[in-house]
Design a protein around this motif. Structure first.
Motif, PDB file in Angstrom:
ATOM      1  N   GLY A  49     -56.213 -33.110  64.629  1.00  0.00           N
ATOM      2  CA  GLY A  49     -55.407 -33.562  63.146  1.00  0.00           C
ATOM      3  C   GLY A  49     -55.468 -32.676  62.289  1.00  0.00           C
ATOM      4  N   ALA A  50     -56.304 -31.616  62.383  1.00  0.00           N
ATOM      5  CA  ALA A  50     -56.567 -30.718  61.045  1.00  0.00           C
ATOM      6  C   ALA A  50     -55.113 -30.099  60.837  1.00  0.00           C
ATOM      7  N   LYS A  51     -54.839 -29.923  59.464  1.00  0.00           N
ATOM      8  CA  LYS A  51     -53.763 -29.185  59.032  1.00  0.00           C
ATOM      9  C   LYS A  51     -53.482 -27.670  59.680  1.00  0.00           C
ATOM     10  N   ILE A  52     -52.411 -27.636  59.948  1.00  0.00           N
ATOM     11  CA  ILE A  52     -52.034 -26.195  60.634  1.00  0.00           C
ATOM     12  C   ILE A  52     -51.030 -25.571  59.615  1.00  0.00           C
ATOM     13  N   SER A  53     -51.596 -24.326  59.104  1.00  0.00           N
ATOM     14  CA  SER A  53     -50.754 -23.598  57.793  1.00  0.00           C
ATOM     15  C   SER A  53     -49.462 -23.666  58.425  1.00  0.00           C
TER      16      SER A  53
END
Ligand SMILES: [Zn+2]
Length: 328
Positions: free
Chosen positions: A78-82
């Motif tokens: 769920g980490a933000k992907i640039s």
């Protein structure tokens, strides 16, 4: 349906195809931007999440679409992907469409394809420069080779017509290769050293003075203050290094740009680069922390590349228009 509608529909489909092809290349450019500076392989498929290191599944690697479907988050953690990957892909797609539209096959042969491949190299260099303040030598060589290859291919004729017709003559391109890069070379190796002696060397003097003071200081509070000051001067020196001159990469990219686009477009590119760079520097200075001295430092390469990108399409016409207006 009348034939005109059919041709129009065919055109749209064709442009969509060119865009999607560009997007696919853009996806590969992302890999180049990330891996070339680290010396990693471009071929093996081991894309992984920057946060949790989970290997990204093939179906999550569809350019633009995957990022939108996942709403910019890693499926595993769920980490933000640039959004940058998607931006690079879309940018490359649009660039391919513009190359194709501005340089039609009937007039310029396959110049559009060579220009698109050349510009792909520039996209990689721009983002590498943003990330690392350096441009990779291999990519610089690639852009130079693409420019030389384009000139060589103009010599080939098929059924009496040129395989490639360039918008600038060979003479214009050779002058373009040395004109802007030559000026930058003089600035980089003559003016910058003088500038260094007059201004930047003061920082080194400050550093020595502060270091001496620190050695003799007994008071704990003062020592802390001095250490902080020294750190500040050190970062300033570190950031100042390449700032007042041009990196070798900037010079090479303008030489390759000149060889590909000609003198008019290159001069136009330099003007755009200086203008956009100046606006950016002012904004950066205005919004920066007062404490933060590093606000002086930024990569100039991306601005040169923005200049070249605009100049590739409108540079010749803009310079001709400017000269005609001035002469009248
Ligand atoms: Zn993850």
């Amino acid at each position: 349906m009348d034939p005109e509608t059919i041709i129009a529909i065919f055109n749209v489909i064709f442009y969509v195809f060119v865009f999607l092809f560009g997007v696919t290349i853009g996806s590969f450019l992302n890999v180049c931007i990330l891996r070339i500076p680290k010396g990693e392989s471009l071929i093996t498929n081991n894309s992984h999440c920057m946060s949790c290191n989970t290997e990204i599944k093939r179906y999550d690697l569809i350019p633009i679409i995957s990022w939108c479907l996942l709403r910019g988050k890693c499926r595993a953690c769920g980490a933000k992907i640039s959004p940058r990957y998607t931006i690079v892909e879309a940018l490359t797609g649009i660039m391919f469409v513009i190359c194709f539209a501005v340089f039609p096959y009937d007039t310029y042969g396959i110049y559009f394809a060579l220009l698109a491949l050349f510009m792909s190299g520039l996209i990689v260099l721009a983002f590498q420069d943003l990330d690392t303040q350096e441009m990779c030598v291999s990519v610089l060589i690639y852009t130079g080779i693409m420019a030389i290859l384009t000139h060589i291919l103009t010599l080939i004729r098929i059924d009496g017509s040129q395989l490639v017709t360039m918008p600038a003559t060979l003479k214009e391109c050779l002058i373009g290769m040395v004109s802007v890069s030559g000026v930058m070379l003089i600035i980089g190796f003559v003016i910058t050293p003088v500038f260094y002696i007059l201004f930047i060397s003061q920082d080194h003097k400050d550093l020595r003075r502060l270091s001496r003071a620190l050695k003799n200081e007994k008071d704990a509070k003062e020592t802390k203050k001095l250490t902080k000051k020294i750190e500040k001067v050190k970062t300033k020196i570190k950031n100042n290094g390449p700032v007042f001159g041009f990196g070798m990469g900037d010079i090479v990219v303008m030489a390759a740009g000149g060889l590909m686009l000609g003198i008019k477009a290159t001069v136009f590119a330099a003007v755009i680069a200086v203008m956009t760079g100046a606006v950016y520097a002012v904004i950066r200075k205005a919004t920066a922390d007062e404490e933060d001295d590093s606000s002086n430092a930024f990569a100039f390469g991306p601005f040169l590349i923005i200049g070249l990108a605009i100049a590739a399409y409108v540079g010749n016409a803009a310079v001709d228009g400017y000269i005609n207006t001035m002469i009248k």
